[in-house]
Structures are given as structure tokens and as C-alpha cells.
Scaffold this active site. Sequence first.
Site, PDB file in Angstrom:
ATOM      1  CG  HIS A 169      -9.081  -5.605 -19.344  1.00 49.93           C
ATOM      2  ND1 HIS A 169      -8.381  -5.063 -20.396  1.00 49.93           N
ATOM      3  CD2 HIS A 169      -9.321  -4.564 -18.498  1.00 49.93           C
ATOM      4  CE1 HIS A 169      -8.197  -3.775 -20.189  1.00 49.93           C
ATOM      5  NE2 HIS A 169      -8.770  -3.447 -19.036  1.00 49.93           N
TER       6      HIS A 169
ATOM      7  NE  ARG B  79      -9.713  -1.367 -22.592  1.00 52.04           N
ATOM      8  CZ  ARG B  79     -10.031  -1.133 -21.322  1.00 52.04           C
ATOM      9  NH1 ARG B  79     -11.308  -1.207 -20.930  1.00 52.04           N
ATOM     10  NH2 ARG B  79      -9.106  -0.810 -20.440  1.00 52.04           N
TER      11      ARG B  79
ATOM     12  N   GLY C 193     -14.467   0.821 -22.674  1.00 55.99           N
ATOM     13  CA  GLY C 193     -13.296   1.260 -23.408  1.00 55.99           C
ATOM     14  C   GLY C 193     -12.125   1.490 -22.473  1.00 55.99           C
TER      15      GLY C 193
ATOM     16  CD  GLU D 271     -16.873   0.115 -28.715  1.00 57.75           C
ATOM     17  OE1 GLU D 271     -15.708   0.373 -29.037  1.00 57.75           O
ATOM     18  OE2 GLU D 271     -17.465  -0.942 -29.081  1.00 57.75           O
TER      19      GLU D 271
ATOM     20  CE1 TYR E 200     -20.487  -4.857 -33.114  1.00 58.44           C
ATOM     21  CE2 TYR E 200     -19.658  -7.093 -33.271  1.00 58.44           C
ATOM     22  CZ  TYR E 200     -20.683  -6.182 -33.414  1.00 58.44           C
ATOM     23  OH  TYR E 200     -21.907  -6.597 -33.889  1.00 58.44           O
TER      24      TYR E 200
END
Length: 681
Positions: free
Chosen positions: A471, A533, A552, A558, A568
Amino acid sequence: MVPLSRWRAGAAGVAAVAMVFAVAPAVSAAPVLLSQNKPVTVSTTGGDNYAGRNAVDGSTSTRWASQKNIDPAWIYVDLGAVAAVSQVKLTWDQSCAKSYRVELSTNATNWSSIYETTTGDGSVDDLAVGGNARYVRVYGTVRCRTGSAYGYSLQEFQVYGTTGPDTESPTTPGNVRASDIKSTSATLSWDASTDNVGVTAYDIFNTGQLVKTVSGTTLSTTLTGLTPNTNYGFYVNARDGAGNVSQASDTVPVKTPPQVIDNDPPTAPGNLRSTGTTANSVALTWNASTDNIGVTGYQVFSGGTQVGSATGTTATISGLKANTAYTFTAKATDDAGNVSPASNAVTVTTKSGGDAIGEVKQITTSTDVPWGLVNLPDGSALYNERDTHKITRVTQSGTKTTVGTISNVSGTDGEGGLLGLEISPDFATDHWLYVYHTSPNDNRIIRVKYENGSLGASQVLLTGIVRNKFHNGGRLRFGPDGKLYAGVGDGQSGDRAQDLNSLNGKILRLNPDGSVPSDNPFAGKYVWSYGHRNIEGLAFDSQGRLWEAELGNSVMDELNLIKKGGNYGWPSCEGTSGSGCSNSGYTKPVRTWGVSSASPGGLAIVNDTLFMSCLRGERLYRMKINGNGTDSPVAYFQGTYGRLRTVEPTSTGGLWLTTSNGDKDSTGNNSNTKIMQVALN
């Protein structure tokens, strides 16, 4: 560390900690009473004399009472600001709660339990707790007096704590280990983290995907619902009540065994045949195989190389050369990994002309992970290698030359390292390349001179983006406004995505020199949009609008059309799934996919057509922009090349496309990847 416990003579309790969505604070001063005379909200009231405010007025002669004979019932107090809650004191009368829980929230919508009991017996419950919240709720589920004439009655509801910033993250969980590995489950254990305030939760991930959250006092848990005969890479993050997240633990590999011993391969697929051809694709079908346990999928081969995969009995093989003969076979696989004999071979000749997606040509290969890629004015390209930290020039004919290595880059034993690469819109005169990379302490954006075929002086533009094993985000893109946009991951803490004081979980917008543009939506901040994310795809269309592709967790990926200042929704909304998705303040995605069929790695726009490369989905989606949406996505190359990381326009109107196989560590030169060009007709 603040222990979570319940103490009171003659009464026993059960303490439990769960996920606390919080963004602030902790402990620098002595705890004080925060709740007295603060606003209170209740589920019901037994009348004017029993209003909720009576529970926070400092007097035991008044009380809040719920409506009679109704379960559950609740009361919560608004502290006015997020605080570090360390004590909750409840003074009951005889109409107490036998079963109840104490919950925290920062928004009065998402509640997390920090204490619960099924043995309440009235009197005073003085609870030592830990967590950060603005709202504190007592939620009763079973009354002490169960008759129809009674409700819940609370004389005083007192919350103690402190205000002030808590920015210290827990230490990294140690000694992560797996045991009792079965076909669909495994037990994971680890050594405790420490924190200046207290660890409230541990999050367990599988290669970037959250699979389970447990309390801050739990050091072992069984993971269920695993797939037989599958490789996993589990690791653990610790989290405190303020939302601070530790660095990830080491990864422990787990291979689940087959559900049953099965050495019998499926039968060969029958009657492989072509059902249609175009200039650059062949549609195939075959008769189903049989297996003693069950067929799980099919693989399509050409010349001994896998060129496609399917779960059913059809596949379309794309990226072929026009007017060329290809010979195909198919094989079936089962749950134990057994592979069938090959089907009959079928030879098909593609037609003349060209499709929307034309021929794919391999330009070169790499033993590392090509991540960012930019076109140079002379028609060649530069790409960076995530784990070796090198930048390489590649010509259209495939000749490669290393132009330099970026210093101070650090891997994360996951997906950190040398990430985004962008070229200045004024490159002809300023010669700047812009780079997003992980350092030993953070993620950051720098720029470096590229002149006379080599890298030169560099400047650090932005630091302080929280790094973690996964991430990290990393995609960079200059907009038509001359500003630099950066897609940043949440650093494995969803709370950061909603915190405008954090750089994580955002699209950031910078001036080319690294300063904050004066027209950004939040004064003095780099934030352009938030509630994201993990972002790895950014692209601008002919109208100057920014599109974004986002990974996700376990439900939906998305495609978003980005609005200035837009929220968002992550972490309370993933795609269109989640209790928070009804929030009118969230911008809905344009498209969503199940994570197994997407996991976007990059995004490009050519002639207002979107191309989204997919990692886990192992395919390239093509979507024509239509107003504020797109037409139906069409998938290409499913199972042909494996994981697809980066897609970029070429200088000649086609696409660069890079694979990303063997990319779950930070070890250089241990991957097997390709750099290709896709013709667009």
C-alpha cells in the site's frame, strides 16, 4: 501500555478489544472527566424525567432510563473532539444491564467495541480501557430486570481521558509463525508489539490483502476459509487507538495441502476447435474434461507457451499477428494441481487487417520488476526497476542501457522500492525526471536530471509519506495544468485515507518544484482527493479530467473519475460495498470489478480510450470513455502473460505493457518479466 480490564468487587467481566477507527490522540496529560454536561443521544427514553442528559450531569440522584421492555437500548455521549479514552465509569441502579458493551467511534457511524460483559449486576462498573474516539456508547442487550415493566437505567455515565496528539506507532510484531496448517485453515502466532499508549488491534494480511483483525491482547488466531493447495504469504501489523500502524512483520509463507490426496489428472479436453478469427485474435472452444474430484480450469498453449486460461470451455487469444498461422492445444487442471494430457492440436490462420487491439511484440525482458515508464523525445523510453533501483533506457529495437541508479531507495520485503517515474512537460529545456520511491524511513518524491544519457543532480521535493510492506502507491502523472499528481497508498492504515493531515490514501498535487499549489482544494495542503486505499493507475483524458484505478481489499477494485477535493470513501466504503457507501459525501466509482478479475497496476488513455492493466486478474481491460462513464470493459490477454503492471502510451500511438511476475519481495534480479508493445489499430 494501557491494559484493558474491568475491576469491581464481587463482579467479573470479559474484556474485548476490536478495531477502532480513530485519527488522533493520546497521552501527554493526566486523564480528566470529559463527558460531564456534554451532548447525549439515546435510543429511547422512559419520559421527560429520565432524559439522557441526566446521565452526564454529575448527580446520582438523576438518571437516564430507556423505554420499558425494549432490547437493545443505548446511550452515547459526544465528547466534542477526539480524545484518548482511558476510563469509563458507569453507575447503575437496579435496572442495570446484564449484557452490554462499551463502544467507541470518531463519527457516530462506525462503532468499535472496547469492552463487553454478560455478567453485569448493577452498582458501579469502573472500566480501565484504551482507545481514541469522540463518541462513547453504552449498548445494552440484556436487562438485569427482564420484566415488561423495566428498561435500562443509568445514573451516571462518566468518560475520562486526555487530549493531545499521539503520533507514535507500535513496534513491529515479532516472530510470526504458522502452525496446524490444514487444507482450508492455518494458525498464525506472533510476539506482542509495544506502544506508548497501548496496542488495540492486530491486522493480518496476505500479500497486501486484509484477511482478519483481532484484539490487541490476542497473539494467536486461526485463519479459516483458505483454499487447498495454495501458497499464502501472511504478515501482521499492530495498530493503536489513534490509528498509528506499525511496520509489517516478516512474511511467513504457508502452503495449504490438497483437500484430498489426488494423483489422478483430468482427462484431455476434446475436440478443440476455432469458432472465429479476426486479424489479431482467435476464439477457441473445446469439450469439457472429466476428473475424479473436479476440473478447476483450463490452459491454452501455442508452441509450448501458455497463451491463455479459462475456467470454462472457451477462450479468446488476442495480440496475434495478422495473416499468420498459429497452432493451439488445451489442457485441464484440477484442485491438486494435476494437469491433463494435451487436447488435439488445431491450426488457425488469422485474417488480414487489424483489430482495436493489434499484435503484441516483445521488446525486451527484465530480471527485475519494471514499474514506471516514460517516453523520451527520440522515441526510446526509460523504465525503472523496483528492486535494483536502476533506471534503464530501451530503444524500439530492444537495446538496453542502464543510465543510473537512484540512491537512498529501500525495499519493504513487499511492494516498496523504486516506483513511479514521470518526465517533465518541459523536459526539452529542464531535463527533469520525477521519481516516487521508498526510502528507509518513508515514501518520497524527488526529481533528478537526465542529460547526455546519464542521471545527474537530484532534489527531494516531498517527504513524510508513510511507508509499509504494501500500500505504498507510487504512480506519478503530470496534468495538462502543469502540476504533478501522485497516487499514494494508505500505508496499510485506512484511517489515514480520511485524515486530511496525512499524505497517505490520497492523490496529491504538487507544483513542479515541490511546493503546494495555491489553488489546491484544502489550503496549504497537497491533498487533491482522499479516501483512497492504494492507487497505481492515473491518466488524463482529452478534456483534462483525471481518471484513477485503485486496488480494493477483498471485494472490489475501482475505476474513478477524480473530482477536486473529492472523498472516495475508503475505509468505510470499498467500491460500492460497505455500510458507509450510502454517505452522500462520497464519490461513487465509475466501474468496479471483483479483486480476482482486476487488481489494477496501471492506467493509460489513448484517443479517449482507457486501458487498465491488471495484476491478479492477469489481463488488460479496454474501455471507451463515454461522458462521465465508459462503455463495457473488454478483457484481453487473460492468462497470456501473467501479472500486468504498467501500461503507458507509446510515442507512435500504441501501448507499452510490462509484466510483473515474481514481485512480492524486495530482492533484485529474481523476477522473470517482459516489456512489450501492443499495436492499436
